[in-house]
Design a protein around this motif. Structure first.
Motif, PDB file in Angstrom:
ATOM      1  N   MET A   1       1.228  -0.783   0.088  1.00 12.90           N
ATOM      2  CA  MET A   1       0.167  -0.184   0.237  1.00 12.90           C
ATOM      3  C   MET A   1       0.780   1.816   0.040  1.00 12.90           C
ATOM      4  N   GLY A   2       2.057   0.803  -0.128  1.00 12.13           N
ATOM      5  CA  GLY A   2       3.285   2.462   0.299  1.00 12.13           C
ATOM      6  C   GLY A   2       2.985   3.146   1.283  1.00 12.13           C
ATOM      7  N   HIS A   3       2.995   2.323   2.973  1.00  7.79           N
ATOM      8  CA  HIS A   3       3.109   2.583   3.963  1.00  7.79           C
ATOM      9  C   HIS A   3       4.631   2.344   4.390  1.00  7.79           C
ATOM     10  N   LYS A   4       5.766   2.124   4.029  1.00  6.20           N
ATOM     11  CA  LYS A   4       6.952   1.753   4.254  1.00  6.20           C
ATOM     12  C   LYS A   4       7.478   1.731   5.670  1.00  6.20           C
ATOM     13  N   SER A   5       7.251   2.825   6.201  1.00  6.66           N
ATOM     14  CA  SER A   5       7.354   3.070   7.986  1.00  6.66           C
ATOM     15  C   SER A   5       6.660   1.734   8.617  1.00  6.66           C
ATOM     16  N   SER A   6       4.983   2.089   8.548  1.00  6.49           N
ATOM     17  CA  SER A   6       4.349   1.696   8.947  1.00  6.49           C
ATOM     18  C   SER A   6       4.724   0.186   8.894  1.00  6.49           C
ATOM     19  N   ALA A   7       4.414  -0.603   7.641  1.00 10.61           N
ATOM     20  CA  ALA A   7       5.752  -1.887   7.615  1.00 10.61           C
ATOM     21  C   ALA A   7       7.081  -2.020   8.377  1.00 10.61           C
ATOM     22  N   ARG A   8       7.448  -1.532   8.875  1.00  2.00           N
ATOM     23  CA  ARG A   8       8.527  -1.725   8.731  1.00  2.00           C
ATOM     24  C   ARG A   8       8.801  -2.092  10.531  1.00  2.00           C
ATOM     25  N   ARG A   9       7.961  -0.401  11.525  1.00  2.00           N
ATOM     26  CA  ARG A   9       7.687  -0.796  12.399  1.00  2.00           C
ATOM     27  C   ARG A   9       6.469  -2.367  12.783  1.00  2.00           C
ATOM     28  N   SER A  10       5.271  -2.760  11.760  1.00  4.19           N
ATOM     29  CA  SER A  10       5.215  -4.087  12.749  1.00  4.19           C
ATOM     30  C   SER A  10       6.311  -5.291  12.062  1.00  4.19           C
ATOM     31  N   LEU A  11       7.051  -4.674  11.111  1.00  2.11           N
ATOM     32  CA  LEU A  11       8.610  -5.877  10.899  1.00  2.11           C
ATOM     33  C   LEU A  11       8.803  -5.695  12.827  1.00  2.11           C
ATOM     34  N   ASP A  12       9.417  -5.347  13.393  1.00  3.39           N
ATOM     35  CA  ASP A  12      10.317  -4.702  14.187  1.00  3.39           C
ATOM     36  C   ASP A  12       8.985  -4.916  15.393  1.00  3.39           C
ATOM     37  N   LEU A  13       7.536  -5.366  15.630  1.00 10.72           N
ATOM     38  CA  LEU A  13       7.060  -6.197  16.677  1.00 10.72           C
ATOM     39  C   LEU A  13       7.411  -7.295  16.846  1.00 10.72           C
ATOM     40  N   ALA A  14       7.166  -7.809  15.337  1.00  7.14           N
ATOM     41  CA  ALA A  14       7.317  -8.821  14.958  1.00  7.14           C
ATOM     42  C   ALA A  14       8.662  -9.941  15.348  1.00  7.14           C
ATOM     43  N   LEU A  15       9.628  -9.516  14.907  1.00  4.95           N
ATOM     44  CA  LEU A  15      10.957  -9.727  15.333  1.00  4.95           C
ATOM     45  C   LEU A  15      11.289  -9.108  16.906  1.00  4.95           C
ATOM     46  N   SER A  16      10.529  -8.582  17.693  1.00  3.25           N
ATOM     47  CA  SER A  16      10.799  -8.651  18.823  1.00  3.25           C
ATOM     48  C   SER A  16      10.797  -9.715  19.778  1.00  3.25           C
ATOM     49  N   SER A  17      11.676  -9.699  20.676  1.00  7.68           N
ATOM     50  CA  SER A  17      10.956 -11.003  22.273  1.00  7.68           C
ATOM     51  C   SER A  17      10.058 -10.582  22.843  1.00  7.68           C
ATOM     52  N   PRO A  18       9.138 -11.667  22.880  1.00  9.91           N
ATOM     53  CA  PRO A  18       9.619 -13.098  22.647  1.00  9.91           C
ATOM     54  C   PRO A  18       8.821 -13.836  22.124  1.00  9.91           C
ATOM     55  N   ARG A  19       7.700 -12.910  21.136  1.00  5.89           N
ATOM     56  CA  ARG A  19       7.432 -13.195  20.088  1.00  5.89           C
ATOM     57  C   ARG A  19       8.433 -14.213  18.831  1.00  5.89           C
ATOM     58  N   VAL A  20       9.265 -13.094  18.377  1.00  8.24           N
ATOM     59  CA  VAL A  20      10.380 -14.007  16.908  1.00  8.24           C
ATOM     60  C   VAL A  20      10.773 -14.916  18.112  1.00  8.24           C
ATOM     61  N   ARG A  21      10.009 -15.586  19.082  1.00  8.78           N
ATOM     62  CA  ARG A  21      10.765 -17.006  19.201  1.00  8.78           C
ATOM     63  C   ARG A  21       9.741 -18.168  18.832  1.00  8.78           C
ATOM     64  N   SER A  22       8.641 -17.635  18.614  1.00  6.66           N
ATOM     65  CA  SER A  22       8.195 -18.821  17.884  1.00  6.66           C
ATOM     66  C   SER A  22       8.403 -18.338  16.548  1.00  6.66           C
ATOM     67  N   LEU A  23       9.404 -17.742  15.732  1.00  6.94           N
ATOM     68  CA  LEU A  23       9.984 -18.282  14.355  1.00  6.94           C
ATOM     69  C   LEU A  23      10.855 -19.323  13.676  1.00  6.94           C
ATOM     70  N   ALA A  24      10.407 -19.844  12.595  1.00  8.57           N
ATOM     71  CA  ALA A  24      11.613 -21.241  13.017  1.00  8.57           C
ATOM     72  C   ALA A  24      12.642 -19.819  12.442  1.00  8.57           C
ATOM     73  N   GLU A  25      13.680 -20.676  11.504  1.00 10.88           N
ATOM     74  CA  GLU A  25      15.149 -19.760  11.584  1.00 10.88           C
ATOM     75  C   GLU A  25      14.859 -18.967   9.815  1.00 10.88           C
ATOM     76  N   SER A  26      14.042 -20.117   9.054  1.00 11.61           N
ATOM     77  CA  SER A  26      14.421 -19.524   8.222  1.00 11.61           C
ATOM     78  C   SER A  26      13.031 -18.371   7.790  1.00 11.61           C
ATOM     79  N   GLU A  27      12.002 -18.456   8.328  1.00 12.85           N
ATOM     80  CA  GLU A  27      11.189 -17.159   8.467  1.00 12.85           C
ATOM     81  C   GLU A  27      11.546 -16.121   9.080  1.00 12.85           C
ATOM     82  N   ARG A  28      12.423 -16.660  10.209  1.00  9.10           N
ATOM     83  CA  ARG A  28      12.750 -15.014  10.657  1.00  9.10           C
ATOM     84  C   ARG A  28      14.455 -14.190   9.892  1.00  9.10           C
ATOM     85  N   GLY A  29      15.554 -15.266   9.082  1.00 12.32           N
ATOM     86  CA  GLY A  29      15.641 -14.694   8.099  1.00 12.32           C
ATOM     87  C   GLY A  29      15.150 -14.128   7.121  1.00 12.32           C
TER      88      GLY A  29
END
Length: 211
Positions: free
Chosen positions: A100-128
């Protein structure tokens, strides 16, 4: 009332209370488990539907692509409301926002996904893969200031692997190239070609760097 009778009544009452508690506890635990399971199933349905819409958005013309991306975002939000600790809906949300072109908001959403403890639910390839996407967004929103931060994500992404490993190598090469690290850039582009021999971006990178 005789003391023996009082004692027997007390023991009977205690035994009855324990019997009721033992019978009741599994039903309560099962009820909670069923509630959680239903929420997870419903979240997964929204996530799956959102993923389908996102795939359709990528192959559609601009107007329809935007409509599908908005619908994918809606499904991601629904899934997130049901499973707030699950990083998957946050990644889906980020990808929809990016389309949708909202790159800053998209990055913030990924910041949350990759934060602890959520990131522990991702497989290594998914985290990559998520790290590669975040690096792309960092470079898209402020390439000059975020090169070092993107580099950190890309080095880790290459180590973890994933379906976007070739892209990770190419972006890594571009970052090293911008920093004037010519040999490191060449090694990164060559790494991309080992993963994906037909990579146009890697070939172009090596051509830019020369022999």
């Amino acid at each position: 009332m005789a003391p023996e009778i009082v004692l027997q009544l007390a023991l009977l009452t205690l035994t009855l209370a324990m019997f009721i508690a033992i019978r009741k506890f599994p039903r309560e635990a099962l009820s909670k488990l069923r509630t959680r399971h239903r929420a997870t199933l419903q979240s997964n349905r929204h996530f799956a539907h959102g993923s389908t819409l996102l795939a359709q958005a990528r192959g559609a013309h601009p107007a329809q692509s935007l409509a599908h991306a908005k619908s994918a975002l809606f499904e991601a939000q629904k899934a997130l409301s049901l499973s707030p600790k699950d990083p998957g809906p946050l990644v889906l949300k980020a990808l929809a926002l990016d389309l949708m072109g909202h790159k800053s908001s998209a990055r913030r959403s990924l910041d949350l996904a990759l934060s602890s403890p959520r990131v522990r639910s991702l497989a290594e390839s998914e985290r990559g893969d998520a790290l590669v996407k975040r690096a792309e967004l960092k470079l898209a929103t402020n390439r000059r200031r975020r090169v070092d931060s993107a580099l950190e994500d890309l080095v880790e992404a290459v180590r973890l692997g994933g379906s976007t490993k070739a892209t990770a190598f190419c972006l890594l090469g571009e970052c090293y190239e911008r920093k004037g690290m010519r040999e490191a850039a060449k090694e990164a582009f060559e790494g991309a070609l080992r993963v994906e021999p037909g990579s146009v971006a890697a070939r172009q990178g090596l051509d830019r760097l020369g022999p």
